[in-house]
Design a protein around this motif. Sequence first.
Motif, PDB file in Angstrom:
ATOM      1  N   PHE A  28       0.803  -1.245  -0.110  1.00 38.76           N
ATOM      2  CA  PHE A  28       0.022  -0.029  -0.011  1.00 38.76           C
ATOM      3  C   PHE A  28       0.901   1.488  -0.098  1.00 38.76           C
ATOM      4  O   PHE A  28       0.547   2.477  -0.440  1.00 38.76           O
ATOM      5  CB  PHE A  28      -0.799  -0.113   1.420  1.00 38.76           C
ATOM      6  CG  PHE A  28      -1.771   1.071   1.400  1.00 38.76           C
ATOM      7  CD1 PHE A  28      -2.857   1.353   0.659  1.00 38.76           C
ATOM      8  CD2 PHE A  28      -1.363   2.186   2.160  1.00 38.76           C
ATOM      9  CE1 PHE A  28      -3.842   2.440   0.582  1.00 38.76           C
ATOM     10  CE2 PHE A  28      -2.290   3.202   2.339  1.00 38.76           C
ATOM     11  CZ  PHE A  28      -3.431   3.383   1.568  1.00 38.76           C
ATOM     12  N   LYS A  44      -6.421   5.415  -0.652  1.00 37.57           N
ATOM     13  CA  LYS A  44      -7.094   3.840  -0.237  1.00 37.57           C
ATOM     14  C   LYS A  44      -8.352   3.906  -1.282  1.00 37.57           C
ATOM     15  O   LYS A  44      -8.688   2.876  -1.873  1.00 37.57           O
ATOM     16  CB  LYS A  44      -7.382   3.697   1.037  1.00 37.57           C
ATOM     17  CG  LYS A  44      -7.805   2.476   1.447  1.00 37.57           C
ATOM     18  CD  LYS A  44      -8.438   2.186   2.789  1.00 37.57           C
ATOM     19  CE  LYS A  44      -8.893   0.947   3.112  1.00 37.57           C
ATOM     20  NZ  LYS A  44      -9.183   0.588   4.532  1.00 37.57           N
ATOM     21  N   PHE A  58      -6.298  -8.243  -4.885  1.00 39.78           N
ATOM     22  CA  PHE A  58      -5.369  -8.374  -3.579  1.00 39.78           C
ATOM     23  C   PHE A  58      -4.603  -9.489  -3.601  1.00 39.78           C
ATOM     24  O   PHE A  58      -5.052 -10.582  -4.080  1.00 39.78           O
ATOM     25  CB  PHE A  58      -6.494  -8.567  -2.335  1.00 39.78           C
ATOM     26  CG  PHE A  58      -7.092  -7.172  -2.018  1.00 39.78           C
ATOM     27  CD1 PHE A  58      -6.193  -5.971  -1.673  1.00 39.78           C
ATOM     28  CD2 PHE A  58      -8.421  -7.302  -1.997  1.00 39.78           C
ATOM     29  CE1 PHE A  58      -7.046  -4.835  -1.086  1.00 39.78           C
ATOM     30  CE2 PHE A  58      -9.159  -5.962  -1.719  1.00 39.78           C
ATOM     31  CZ  PHE A  58      -8.497  -4.763  -1.290  1.00 39.78           C
ATOM     32  N   SER A  60      -2.526 -11.843  -0.631  1.00 38.75           N
ATOM     33  CA  SER A  60      -2.343 -11.897   0.638  1.00 38.75           C
ATOM     34  C   SER A  60      -1.396 -13.442   1.183  1.00 38.75           C
ATOM     35  O   SER A  60      -1.828 -14.454   0.462  1.00 38.75           O
ATOM     36  CB  SER A  60      -3.440 -12.105   1.567  1.00 38.75           C
ATOM     37  OG  SER A  60      -3.268 -12.179   2.642  1.00 38.75           O
ATOM     38  N   GLY A  62      -1.488 -14.215   4.147  1.00 37.57           N
ATOM     39  CA  GLY A  62      -2.066 -14.417   5.365  1.00 37.57           C
ATOM     40  C   GLY A  62      -1.867 -13.588   6.459  1.00 37.57           C
ATOM     41  O   GLY A  62      -2.754 -13.027   7.196  1.00 37.57           O
ATOM     42  N   SER A  63      -0.635 -13.031   6.289  1.00 35.98           N
ATOM     43  CA  SER A  63      -0.140 -11.986   7.301  1.00 35.98           C
ATOM     44  C   SER A  63      -0.013 -10.603   6.872  1.00 35.98           C
ATOM     45  O   SER A  63       0.056  -9.722   7.364  1.00 35.98           O
ATOM     46  CB  SER A  63       0.979 -12.310   8.139  1.00 35.98           C
ATOM     47  OG  SER A  63       2.282 -12.706   7.256  1.00 35.98           O
ATOM     48  N   THR A  64       0.481 -10.470   5.357  1.00 37.83           N
ATOM     49  CA  THR A  64       0.797  -9.425   4.782  1.00 37.83           C
ATOM     50  C   THR A  64      -0.106  -9.346   3.331  1.00 37.83           C
ATOM     51  O   THR A  64      -0.281 -10.385   3.083  1.00 37.83           O
ATOM     52  CB  THR A  64       2.113  -9.428   4.394  1.00 37.83           C
ATOM     53  OG1 THR A  64       3.038  -9.836   5.286  1.00 37.83           O
ATOM     54  CG2 THR A  64       2.406  -7.953   3.970  1.00 37.83           C
ATOM     55  N   SER A  65      -0.469  -8.305   3.264  1.00 36.24           N
ATOM     56  CA  SER A  65      -1.409  -7.997   1.961  1.00 36.24           C
ATOM     57  C   SER A  65      -0.693  -7.073   0.965  1.00 36.24           C
ATOM     58  O   SER A  65      -0.200  -6.071   1.374  1.00 36.24           O
ATOM     59  CB  SER A  65      -2.844  -7.448   2.274  1.00 36.24           C
ATOM     60  OG  SER A  65      -3.413  -8.385   3.295  1.00 36.24           O
TER      61      SER A  65
ATOM     62  N   GLY B  77     -10.137  -7.776   1.058  1.00 38.52           N
ATOM     63  CA  GLY B  77      -8.752  -8.002   1.112  1.00 38.52           C
ATOM     64  C   GLY B  77      -8.494  -8.841   2.248  1.00 38.52           C
ATOM     65  O   GLY B  77      -7.200  -9.246   2.406  1.00 38.52           O
ATOM     66  N   GLY B 168      -4.152 -10.588   7.030  1.00 39.51           N
ATOM     67  CA  GLY B 168      -3.436  -9.610   6.231  1.00 39.51           C
ATOM     68  C   GLY B 168      -3.075  -8.470   6.848  1.00 39.51           C
ATOM     69  O   GLY B 168      -3.235  -8.242   7.979  1.00 39.51           O
ATOM     70  N   SER B 169      -2.822  -7.364   6.000  1.00 42.78           N
ATOM     71  CA  SER B 169      -2.459  -6.046   6.667  1.00 42.78           C
ATOM     72  C   SER B 169      -3.848  -5.212   6.816  1.00 42.78           C
ATOM     73  O   SER B 169      -3.871  -4.214   6.717  1.00 42.78           O
ATOM     74  CB  SER B 169      -1.722  -5.380   5.628  1.00 42.78           C
ATOM     75  OG  SER B 169      -0.565  -6.140   5.223  1.00 42.78           O
ATOM     76  N   ASN B 170      -4.767  -6.007   7.418  1.00 44.09           N
ATOM     77  CA  ASN B 170      -5.833  -5.189   8.104  1.00 44.09           C
ATOM     78  C   ASN B 170      -6.141  -5.206   9.408  1.00 44.09           C
ATOM     79  O   ASN B 170      -5.426  -5.606  10.239  1.00 44.09           O
ATOM     80  CB  ASN B 170      -7.102  -6.299   7.658  1.00 44.09           C
ATOM     81  CG  ASN B 170      -7.596  -6.317   6.222  1.00 44.09           C
ATOM     82  OD1 ASN B 170      -7.694  -5.263   5.745  1.00 44.09           O
ATOM     83  ND2 ASN B 170      -7.837  -7.342   5.722  1.00 44.09           N
ATOM     84  N   GLU B 204     -11.586  -0.772   7.342  1.00 42.82           N
ATOM     85  CA  GLU B 204     -10.104  -1.124   8.038  1.00 42.82           C
ATOM     86  C   GLU B 204     -10.148  -2.656   8.102  1.00 42.82           C
ATOM     87  O   GLU B 204      -8.926  -3.275   7.953  1.00 42.82           O
ATOM     88  CB  GLU B 204      -9.932  -0.439   9.230  1.00 42.82           C
ATOM     89  CG  GLU B 204      -9.480   1.005   9.091  1.00 42.82           C
ATOM     90  CD  GLU B 204     -10.623   1.826   8.907  1.00 42.82           C
ATOM     91  OE1 GLU B 204     -11.876   1.542   8.923  1.00 42.82           O
ATOM     92  OE2 GLU B 204     -10.372   2.975   8.637  1.00 42.82           O
ATOM     93  N   HIS B 206     -11.794  -4.958   6.155  1.00 41.58           N
ATOM     94  CA  HIS B 206     -11.733  -5.786   4.919  1.00 41.58           C
ATOM     95  C   HIS B 206     -11.017  -5.209   3.929  1.00 41.58           C
ATOM     96  O   HIS B 206     -10.704  -5.903   2.900  1.00 41.58           O
ATOM     97  CB  HIS B 206     -13.417  -5.714   4.495  1.00 41.58           C
ATOM     98  CG  HIS B 206     -13.982  -6.391   5.713  1.00 41.58           C
ATOM     99  ND1 HIS B 206     -13.940  -7.543   6.042  1.00 41.58           N
ATOM    100  CD2 HIS B 206     -15.227  -5.959   6.240  1.00 41.58           C
ATOM    101  CE1 HIS B 206     -15.198  -7.911   6.943  1.00 41.58           C
ATOM    102  NE2 HIS B 206     -15.712  -6.879   7.055  1.00 41.58           N
ATOM    103  N   ARG B 207     -10.462  -4.121   3.984  1.00 41.33           N
ATOM    104  CA  ARG B 207      -9.728  -3.424   2.915  1.00 41.33           C
ATOM    105  C   ARG B 207      -8.493  -2.942   3.403  1.00 41.33           C
ATOM    106  O   ARG B 207      -8.111  -1.997   4.150  1.00 41.33           O
ATOM    107  CB  ARG B 207     -10.558  -2.422   2.120  1.00 41.33           C
ATOM    108  CG  ARG B 207     -11.492  -2.851   1.262  1.00 41.33           C
ATOM    109  CD  ARG B 207     -12.419  -1.947   0.833  1.00 41.33           C
ATOM    110  NE  ARG B 207     -13.559  -1.587   1.721  1.00 41.33           N
ATOM    111  CZ  ARG B 207     -14.785  -2.098   1.960  1.00 41.33           C
ATOM    112  NH1 ARG B 207     -14.933  -3.286   1.316  1.00 41.33           N
ATOM    113  NH2 ARG B 207     -15.397  -1.884   2.866  1.00 41.33           N
ATOM    114  N   PRO B 208      -7.445  -3.872   3.131  1.00 40.48           N
ATOM    115  CA  PRO B 208      -6.011  -3.780   3.672  1.00 40.48           C
ATOM    116  C   PRO B 208      -5.344  -2.349   3.309  1.00 40.48           C
ATOM    117  O   PRO B 208      -5.266  -2.016   2.020  1.00 40.48           O
ATOM    118  CB  PRO B 208      -5.186  -4.963   3.170  1.00 40.48           C
ATOM    119  CG  PRO B 208      -5.998  -5.434   2.081  1.00 40.48           C
ATOM    120  CD  PRO B 208      -7.300  -5.001   2.241  1.00 40.48           C
ATOM    121  N   ALA B 209      -4.787  -1.534   4.201  1.00 44.62           N
ATOM    122  CA  ALA B 209      -4.053  -0.358   3.903  1.00 44.62           C
ATOM    123  C   ALA B 209      -3.229   0.169   5.065  1.00 44.62           C
ATOM    124  O   ALA B 209      -2.569   1.098   4.702  1.00 44.62           O
ATOM    125  CB  ALA B 209      -4.981   0.707   3.717  1.00 44.62           C
TER     126      ALA B 209
END
Lengths: 80, 437
Positions: A28, A44, A58, A60, A62-65, B77, B168-170, B204, B206-209
């Motif tokens: 991001f 965003k 997207f 992922s 699992g830990s990072t997106s 996401g 993820g990054s959520n 925040e 559901h949509r990773p930022a």
Amino acid sequence: MALVFEEAKAKIIEFITSKAKMKSKFYFNDFTALFPDEKGRDVKKILTQMINEETLVFWSSGSTSMYGLSGAGKHADGED
Amino acid sequence: MAKHKTPLLDQLESGPWPSFVSDIKQEVAHRYANPKGVDFQIPAECPDDLLGVLELSYVEGETHWKHGGIVGVFGYGGGVIGRYCDQPEKFPGVAHFHTVRLNQPSGMYYKTDFLRQLCDLWELRGSGLTNMHGATGDIVLLGTSTPQLEEIFWEVTHNMNNDLGGSGSNLRTPACCLGESRCEYACYDSQEMCFNLTNEYQDELHRPAFPYKFKFKFDGCSLGCVAAIARSDMSFIGTWRDEIRVDQKTVAAYVGGEIAPNAGAYAGRDWGKFDIQKEVVERCPSQCIRYEGGKLEINNKECVRCMHCICVMPRALKIGNDRGCSILVGAKAPILDGPQMGSLAIPFIKVDDDYAGVKEFIEATWDWWMEEGKNRERIGETLKRLGFAKLLEVTGTKADPRHVKEPRHNPYIFWKEEEVEGGWQREISDYRSRHQK
């Protein structure tokens, strides 16, 4: 200054395409760096709109997106 | 009849604890027998192949799961974690083995019909294997294929009034203790706050930022049933700012042996007569309790709200009446720099109906972290890198002795211009009037 969707979208696609030989997935923060004067939340909104129109997807672990262009990069068999 | 021989996994069943291997084998047998005639939408052999691939990993000492993937439901996401096997010919049942996280109800209260719906859904469209609950707190549904995801999502959101959790990054699925619904120690309604913030921060979730994951956890008191202080990037821990309520008559009843200490816990062996001096007074970490002349006194100013005394004599001591919560920031597990506990940022905040003060703090914290955080950097690491004082500054929080963890290491103070009277500018003639060249 408010972001104009089509202009921002073109800039994002151009950025991703310019890096296509190196990588297919982006954090991001890579996109907020493209728009240094804009708030992260506004960037965003653009990315979300591009996800919703299926230009971006997207990824992922699992830990990072991360974000990538739809169809770009290597995928496992059966991975949509 | 199981497809794969699993001698190493079988050995795990020989220990004294319940075994996940036995659980999976039970599901293997159930799916092959299929007593209800379910039209399985993913291979019936899925749990069987899961045992097979796990056995292979134990033999080889290597995983056969690939890292991540592009799966999810449209527009989300997070909530689905793509898992693909790198031996799909050997183990076709787990060629896809995606995890689905569902947002658990606050306090994990269920109606049995919901659980039946959930099990029926997962038998039809998944492996039948669940994890109630994952370390995240979510309902974790283990193992399904990509084509099933939208079907599962439709069913969960339209017929079960539920939603996906975070990954993820959520913002991760917020988790709380059962709070005021059952607990006399709850200093605020942790379930309500969890529910409110979950709804407020859907984008925040559901949509990773974010630079990386971010977890909220809500403990109604400092006993910490969800261990918020150690497990969440932002912990909300119930506390009070007035005095512990003391009923001296009941204290005397504990001392006299009329009431069992610790609400009768530890009654399995004879610990001797209750000794208030040893078991309460000397156990107080800030030594703020005195028991003299049959009277218990607490110096509440020095109390650190550990609640040990309240737990030992719950009928005699009660939490204060002026209640709210403390907010701590930065706990994390030990991937980088070792584990961290949360640092106290807001010592006390009243928990009002609209959570306005809480939300203001959250959003200021996020804005700063989203701006300054490096990729894959937890906020606890950002705090360590840039300093706790920076968090206080960006959230407009006045520094307080309770923020001090230890004496500072750096002897220098770098003042900012606005902190110095007159700023950096001065009249040289004024200076020269007092100092010769």
